[in-house]
Scaffold this motif. Structure first.
Motif, PDB file in Angstrom:
ATOM      1  N   PRO A  27       0.625  -1.171  -0.054  1.00 15.38           N
ATOM      2  CA  PRO A  27       0.234  -0.029  -0.183  1.00 15.38           C
ATOM      3  C   PRO A  27       0.779   1.230  -0.189  1.00 15.38           C
ATOM      4  N   SER A  46       2.024   1.981  -3.518  1.00 19.59           N
ATOM      5  CA  SER A  46       1.097   2.425  -4.412  1.00 19.59           C
ATOM      6  C   SER A  46       0.672   3.728  -4.221  1.00 19.59           C
ATOM      7  N   ARG A  47       0.888   4.338  -2.804  1.00 22.09           N
ATOM      8  CA  ARG A  47       0.725   5.627  -2.451  1.00 22.09           C
ATOM      9  C   ARG A  47       2.071   6.570  -3.067  1.00 22.09           C
TER      10      ARG A  47
END
Length: 123
Positions: A70, A73-74
């Motif tokens: 995550p 992906s940020r």
């Protein structure tokens, strides 16, 4: 001109496998950076001028794949990630491809080529 096909980061907790993958992908014409932990992955990505793809050991620690994906992906939304793990690995959702660790490096190389193929036409 002998320019590399693409730049990869190979993130693998096992130093022997990491070195083997570095050599295998280097022979395929890729420029290869390596990382042995989640923190090292983040450092490599922050310092590299361009990384085209990350091969990520799904069970890598510090932070592990379920925390790292995550965050990647940020922070690096355009970076494709190929997850590489043992049967039944859990690293949350994400990754452009998932390849089981079974000693068949041809499957991993094939997955990398497939993920990079759409990008080859855009450069």
């Amino acid at each position: 001109m002998d320019r590399p096909r693409a730049t990869l980061v190979i993130a693998e907790r096992n130093a022997n496998i990491r070195e083997l993958l570095r050599r295998e992908f280097g022979r395929e014409g890729y420029a290869v950076l390596t990382a042995g932990s989640g923190a090292e992955v983040l450092s490599r990505l922050a310092l590299a001028q361009q990384v085209d793809l990350l091969v990520l050991d799904a069970e890598m620690g510090g932070p592990d794949g379920s925390v790292l994906l995550p965050r990647l992906s940020r922070e690096f939304p355009q970076l494709p990630v190929v997850l590489h793990g043992y049967a039944g690995f859990e690293a949350g959702q994400g990754g452009a491809a998932r390849v089981e660790k079974d000693g068949d490096f041809e499957r991993l190389k094939s997955a990398v080529r497939q993920v990079l193929r759409p990008m080859a036409g855009s450069g």
